[in-house]
Design a protein around this motif. Structure first.
Motif, PDB file in Angstrom:
ATOM      1  N   SER A   1     -86.011 -56.564 -35.941  1.00 17.14           N
ATOM      2  CA  SER A   1     -85.584 -55.958 -37.202  1.00 17.14           C
ATOM      3  C   SER A   1     -86.318 -54.647 -37.431  1.00 17.14           C
ATOM      4  O   SER A   1     -87.427 -54.433 -36.921  1.00 17.14           O
TER       5      SER A   1
ATOM      6  N   PHE B   1     -86.190 -51.587 -47.392  1.00 17.11           N
ATOM      7  CA  PHE B   1     -85.058 -52.258 -46.762  1.00 17.11           C
ATOM      8  C   PHE B   1     -85.426 -52.762 -45.366  1.00 17.11           C
ATOM      9  O   PHE B   1     -86.371 -52.292 -44.733  1.00 17.11           O
TER      10      PHE B   1
ATOM     11  N   LEU C   1     -83.306 -53.737 -41.728  1.00 19.41           N
ATOM     12  CA  LEU C   1     -82.089 -53.869 -40.936  1.00 19.41           C
ATOM     13  C   LEU C   1     -82.287 -55.110 -40.062  1.00 19.41           C
ATOM     14  O   LEU C   1     -82.990 -55.067 -39.051  1.00 19.41           O
TER      15      LEU C   1
ATOM     16  N   CYS D   1     -77.145 -57.392 -40.418  1.00 20.54           N
ATOM     17  CA  CYS D   1     -76.903 -57.013 -41.804  1.00 20.54           C
ATOM     18  C   CYS D   1     -78.073 -56.192 -42.338  1.00 20.54           C
ATOM     19  O   CYS D   1     -79.163 -56.157 -41.756  1.00 20.54           O
ATOM     20  N   LEU D   2     -77.840 -55.531 -43.468  1.00 20.64           N
ATOM     21  CA  LEU D   2     -78.859 -54.792 -44.200  1.00 20.64           C
ATOM     22  C   LEU D   2     -79.341 -55.654 -45.360  1.00 20.64           C
ATOM     23  O   LEU D   2     -78.527 -56.194 -46.105  1.00 20.64           O
TER      24      LEU D   2
ATOM     25  N   ASP E   1     -82.172 -55.970 -48.756  1.00 20.47           N
ATOM     26  CA  ASP E   1     -83.084 -55.231 -49.628  1.00 20.47           C
ATOM     27  C   ASP E   1     -84.427 -55.939 -49.691  1.00 20.47           C
ATOM     28  O   ASP E   1     -84.675 -56.926 -48.989  1.00 20.47           O
TER      29      ASP E   1
ATOM     30  N   GLU F   1     -78.509 -59.500 -49.079  1.00 19.75           N
ATOM     31  CA  GLU F   1     -77.709 -58.697 -48.161  1.00 19.75           C
ATOM     32  C   GLU F   1     -76.945 -57.619 -48.912  1.00 19.75           C
ATOM     33  O   GLU F   1     -76.357 -57.868 -49.973  1.00 19.75           O
TER      34      GLU F   1
ATOM     35  N   TYR G   1     -72.554 -50.165 -40.400  1.00 21.41           N
ATOM     36  CA  TYR G   1     -73.781 -50.820 -39.929  1.00 21.41           C
ATOM     37  C   TYR G   1     -74.258 -50.157 -38.636  1.00 21.41           C
ATOM     38  O   TYR G   1     -75.462 -49.899 -38.464  1.00 21.41           O
TER      39      TYR G   1
ATOM     40  N   LEU H   1     -75.913 -46.827 -39.310  1.00 16.00           N
ATOM     41  CA  LEU H   1     -77.252 -47.040 -39.866  1.00 16.00           C
ATOM     42  C   LEU H   1     -78.220 -47.522 -38.787  1.00 16.00           C
ATOM     43  O   LEU H   1     -79.393 -47.129 -38.761  1.00 16.00           O
ATOM     44  N   GLU H   2     -77.743 -48.368 -37.875  1.00 10.20           N
ATOM     45  CA  GLU H   2     -78.604 -48.871 -36.813  1.00 10.20           C
ATOM     46  C   GLU H   2     -79.095 -47.724 -35.925  1.00 10.20           C
ATOM     47  O   GLU H   2     -80.276 -47.673 -35.547  1.00 10.20           O
TER      48      GLU H   2
ATOM     49  N   ILE I   1     -73.120 -46.227 -46.458  1.00  8.25           N
ATOM     50  CA  ILE I   1     -74.549 -46.531 -46.334  1.00  8.25           C
ATOM     51  C   ILE I   1     -75.269 -46.152 -47.616  1.00  8.25           C
ATOM     52  O   ILE I   1     -76.085 -46.922 -48.141  1.00  8.25           O
TER      53      ILE I   1
ATOM     54  N   LEU J   1     -77.355 -48.635 -50.034  1.00 12.40           N
ATOM     55  CA  LEU J   1     -78.764 -48.440 -50.355  1.00 12.40           C
ATOM     56  C   LEU J   1     -78.986 -48.341 -51.859  1.00 12.40           C
ATOM     57  O   LEU J   1     -80.033 -48.747 -52.362  1.00 12.40           O
TER      58      LEU J   1
END
Length: 409
Positions: free
Chosen positions: A6, A12, A14, A20-21, A23, A28, A36, A39-40, A77, A81
């Motif tokens: 991760s 946050f 990942l 999944c993202l 917080d 989720e 996703y 963002l990855e 994204i 966020l």
């Protein structure tokens, strides 16, 4: 099986084991698969500028997509966020994006032997951060750009509009104030124009709010402006929705709606809402078989689809000659408030679907309930209320079902 570790950034995580993202509370935050992946890639290279070309190549290998597809993912994204993450994802104009945050993807506490080194390193890091901050503020204007107050305001406004709930008019008005302030300062902010148009469209949709032709015209004008500014898939989808469902015939155009819906899906083919609006446009313009395939694809993308996706599925199945499947989709949505509030059109579809499926007694009960609440008291009256259904053969299927259910002509 070994999973990638991760990645932590800001507050946050990942979670790559779950894909999944999350917080800071472990909740989720919803992201579509392509968003996703974007963002990855940014998280793997956090603290580094990642070019648009690199992001596109990593996310859509061997497929040609426009910059709008990437821009839509970045918008997703930022929406995921939320306000607390607005300073994490930054834009470098004409070059790409940069994700800032903790440079940590290790899980668990650091070994004790490293603690003294980490104390020293943290002091050095603090000095570096100060130096980098000074450098950032002294860069030319076309260098790194942090998300500004305008983007934060749009994120907040979109959160207020998310529910599209007729009982929350105050949220709509608050969102409009935020968005009007944004476009007053930045007339080229496509996202703000799109959301501002939505506030007027919601006013038209919810009869209790009193929106009329003036509001409908403003909604169309603002969302068309967002399209012209390159606002991505969302304004195309909103235009399709408005041109399908406008209560004012002169502002309704199923053919234009279909073109806008196809454009939205071309830009972002993995957004279930884009597909559902396209399915509705297809069904209402006589392309019911294609509508069925499209709404099935949308339902596969949404583990918990919203009610309106089910409504579109029911419409598509009924017009494609599958009334039993239409009743299966529409049945769970039917209730005491169906004909008393805004969900009247799927109520008529449910009655017609039951009748065509041979469940005449159930269909008759639905029609009887409708006659106690709706102004339409005859089949001809229902035909007038469905004047947005451009396909005459589709309208004939609906009306014949109501006749079979015992509704007077």
């Amino acid at each position: 099986m070994d999973y990638p570790r991760s990645i932590h950034f800001g507050e946050f995580v990942l979670n790559r084991r779950r894909g999944c993202l999350q917080d800071g509370a472990g909740m989720e935050r919803l992201l579509r698969p392509k968003s996703y992946r974007v963002l990855e890639v940014l998280a793997e290279r956090r603290g580094q500028l990642v070019s648009k070309d690199d992001l596109v190549q990593a996310t859509w290998p061997d497929v040609f997509v426009s910059d709008d597809s990437l821009a839509q993912c970045v918008s997703d994204i930022r929406r995921a966020l939320g306000p607390e993450g607005t300073n994490l994802l930054r834009t470098v104009p004409r070059r790409g994006y940069l994700l800032v945050g903790q440079d940590s993807d290790a899980e668990g506490p650091a070994p004790a032997g490293r603690k003294h080194w980490m104390v020293w390193a943290s002091g050095l890091s603090a000095a570096l951060i100060v130096a980098m901050t000074i450098l950032w503020w002294t860069q030319p204007r076309d260098g790194l750009v942090a998300p500004d107050l305008a983007d934060q305001a749009v994120v907040k406004a979109d959160a207020l509009l998310e529910a599209r709930d007729w009982r929350r008019r105050g949220d709509n008005e608050q969102a409009r104030e935020l968005l009007e302030a944004v476009v007053a300062e930045d007339a080229g902010h496509a996202g703000a124009w799109s959301s501002l148009g939505l506030t007027y469209w919601l006013e038209v949709q919810h009869l209790a709010w009193g929106g009329g032709r003036r509001e409908m015209g403003r909604a169309l004008e603002m969302v068309e402006r967002a399209v012209a500014l390159g606002g991505g898939a969302r304004p195309h989808r909103l235009l399709a929705e408005m041109r399908l469902l406008s209560p004012f015939p002169e502002m309704r155009s199923p053919v234009d709606a279909l073109a806008n819906a196809r454009a939205a899906v071309t830009i972002d083919p993995e957004d279930a809402d884009n597909l559902a609006v396209l399915a509705q446009a297809l069904a209402l313009t006589g392309r019911s078989d294609e509508a069925v395939l499209t709404i099935q694809q949308a339902l596969r993308l949404s583990p918990k689809p919203p009610e309106w996706h089910r409504q579109v599925a029911g419409l598509s199945y009924l017009l494609a000659g599958e009334p039993a499947r239409a009743a299966e989709e529409l049945g769970p949505l039917y209730g005491a408030g169906t004909f008393a509030h805004a969900r009247w059109w799927p109520g008529w579809l449910f009655a017609a679907s039951l009748a065509h499926a041979g469940r005449l007694e159930e269909a008759a009960r639905v029609v009887t309930a409708a006659l106690g609440h709706r102004p339409e008291q005859t089949v001809a009256g229902v035909a007038q209320s469905f004047d947005g259904l451009a396909d005459e053969s589709g309208l004939a299927i609906l009306l014949e079902g109501l006749r079979l259910a015992g509704m007077p002509g």
